[in-house]
Scaffold this active site. Structure first.
Site, short mmCIF file in Angstrom:
data_model
loop_
_atom_site.label_atom_id
_atom_site.label_comp_id
_atom_site.label_asym_id
_atom_site.label_seq_id
_atom_site.Cartn_x
_atom_site.Cartn_y
_atom_site.Cartn_z
N ARG A 80 0.75 -1.18 0.11
CA ARG A 80 -0.01 -0.01 0.03
C ARG A 80 0.93 1.31 0.02
O ARG A 80 0.56 2.15 -0.75
CB ARG A 80 -1.01 0.07 1.36
CG ARG A 80 -2.17 -0.62 1.05
CD ARG A 80 -2.59 -1.50 2.62
NE ARG A 80 -1.52 -2.22 2.83
CZ ARG A 80 -1.76 -3.55 2.50
NH1 ARG A 80 -2.73 -3.97 1.86
NH2 ARG A 80 -0.85 -4.44 2.66
N THR A 81 1.87 1.34 0.83
CA THR A 81 2.56 2.78 1.12
C THR A 81 3.34 2.97 -0.45
O THR A 81 3.23 4.05 -0.79
CB THR A 81 3.37 2.70 2.33
OG1 THR A 81 2.73 2.06 3.27
CG2 THR A 81 4.15 3.83 2.74
N LYS A 133 26.14 -4.91 -3.17
CA LYS A 133 27.48 -4.95 -3.15
C LYS A 133 28.16 -4.39 -1.77
O LYS A 133 29.29 -4.13 -1.83
CB LYS A 133 28.27 -4.24 -4.30
CG LYS A 133 27.35 -4.90 -5.66
CD LYS A 133 28.12 -3.80 -6.84
CE LYS A 133 27.22 -3.93 -8.10
NZ LYS A 133 27.28 -2.54 -8.76
N ARG A 136 11.11 3.70 3.42
CA ARG A 136 10.67 2.59 4.39
C ARG A 136 11.76 1.86 4.81
O ARG A 136 12.64 1.53 3.82
CB ARG A 136 9.54 1.82 3.66
CG ARG A 136 9.60 0.54 4.59
CD ARG A 136 8.06 -0.11 4.40
NE ARG A 136 7.06 0.70 4.67
CZ ARG A 136 5.87 -0.03 4.72
NH1 ARG A 136 5.79 -1.23 4.56
NH2 ARG A 136 4.95 0.73 5.29
N HIS A 159 4.74 5.75 11.36
CA HIS A 159 4.47 5.50 10.17
C HIS A 159 3.56 6.62 10.23
O HIS A 159 2.13 6.50 9.96
CB HIS A 159 3.82 4.18 10.28
CG HIS A 159 3.26 3.71 8.93
ND1 HIS A 159 3.71 4.46 7.45
CD2 HIS A 159 2.95 2.50 8.35
CE1 HIS A 159 3.22 3.75 6.63
NE2 HIS A 159 2.83 2.65 7.03
N1 CP Z 1 -0.28 -0.18 5.78
C1 CP Z 1 0.86 -0.43 5.02
O1 CP Z 1 1.85 0.50 5.58
O2 CP Z 1 0.82 -1.28 4.28
P1 CP Z 1 2.16 -1.76 3.46
O3 CP Z 1 3.23 -2.35 4.39
O4 CP Z 1 1.60 -2.64 2.53
O5 CP Z 1 2.81 -0.53 2.76
#
Ligand code: CP
Length: 305
Positions: free
Chosen positions: A54-55, A82, A103, A131
């Site tokens: 999603r993110t 590497k 992320r 988050h």
């Molecule tokens: N809600 C969320 O962060 O989903 P993903 O890990 O799929 O990005």
């Protein structure tokens, strides 16, 4: 207030700033996501060194809908294999793009990226506590479905220790005047002391319990989260706690008919598919709202809204 500012933690935002984000999102939705191409000529980079559906894809969709091009770091195909450091990798992305979304499984990665990069950095989830863009989506979803956040009774269930979506959501709630927060988790997955301290400092009315039954009749919102297998230091501990809660249609029959169930997703076995076709289901709406909220966010950070 938003322009060129790094997005690291939901705690960095005032209620007014969040309300502004929500107003911009309202306009984007009113226009069915068609707000022209204000980011034509800009490039957004995603640097996801931890899996995401999603993110990453909703940031990519949001950027493209605004007219930006998107470049994605594929860690397994990059020179990180590497031995190149994350720091050097980020320096490269900063040279190529106008905005970097990161992320990472590591606590503090987004702040580190913001220190390394001259362009703005957005935290797409790092470590176990932050988050922020997920929390923005969660709060917007509640406001949209309930018309308000203030005065609601909100349950947050599951892994409140390692789950960064849950922690960020609870931090986000402290910006509003909710009636009560129910923290529902097995004892070993209770929220971390810093989160509990914040609730006390902000005079939030909260109840900590292992028992969902105690709360379910009173709730306006039930925010369900997955037990975060990948963050347990000891796999045996995960095995003991998985399956602690399973939300089913039957269990929700005792809830208010206006209850909305949220979940940042992915779900594993804590939320039954039989909830999907009930009026309680709000998690797919929440996931869909990820695009307009992230469009608003990118546009604000790059100064076009
Ligand atoms: N809600 C969320 O962060 O989903 P993903 O890990 O799929 O990005």
């Amino acid at each position: 207030l938003w322009k060129f500012r790094d997005v690291i933690s939901i705690l960095d935002y005032t209620r007014d700033e969040l309300e502004h984000l929500f107003s911009v999102t309202d306009v984007i939705l009113e226009r069915s996501l068609d707000v022209g191409k204000p980011l034509d000529g800009k490039i957004v980079a995603t640097a996801f060194i931890e899996p995401s559906t999603r993110t990453r894809l909703s940031f990519e969709t949001a950027a493209k809908r605004l007219g930006a091009e998107v470049i994605n770091l594929e860690p397994h195909l990059s020179s990180m294999t590497k031995g190149e450091s994350l720091t050097d990798t980020l320096r490269m992305l900063d040279d190529y793009a106008n905005l970097i979304v990161i992320r990472s499984p590591y606590e503090g990665s987004a702040k580190h990226a913001a220190d390394v990069c001259e362009h703005p950095v957005i935290n797409g989830g790092d470590g176990t506590q932050h988050h922020p863009t997920q929390a923005m989506i969660d709060l917007y979803t509640i406001r949209k479905l309930k018309g308000r956040i203030d005065g609601l009774e909100v349950g947050v269930l599951g892994d409140l220790k390692y789950g960064r979506a849950a922690a960020s959501f609870i931090y986000g709630l402290t910006k509003f005047n909710v009636k009560r927060i129910w923290l529902i988790s097995p004892e070993p997955l209770s929220p971390r002391p810093e989160l509990m301290d914040r609730l006390k400092r902000m005079n939030v009315d909260f109840v900590k319990t292992e028992n969902l039954e105690e709360a379910v009749e009173d709730l306006d919102i039930l925010y369900v989260t997955r037990i975060q297998k990948e963050r347990f230091p000891d796999p045996a501990e995960y095995e003991k706690l998985r399956g602690s809660y399973v939300i089913t249609k039957k269990l929700l029959s005792r809830a208010s008919e206006d209850l909305k169930v949220l979940h940042p997703l992915p779900r594993v076995d804590e939320l039954s598919n039989d909830v999907d076709d009930t009026p309680y289901q709000a998690y797919f709406i929440q996931a869909k709202l990820g695009v307009p909220v992230r469009m608003a966010l990118i546009g604000l950070v790059l100064g076009v809204f």
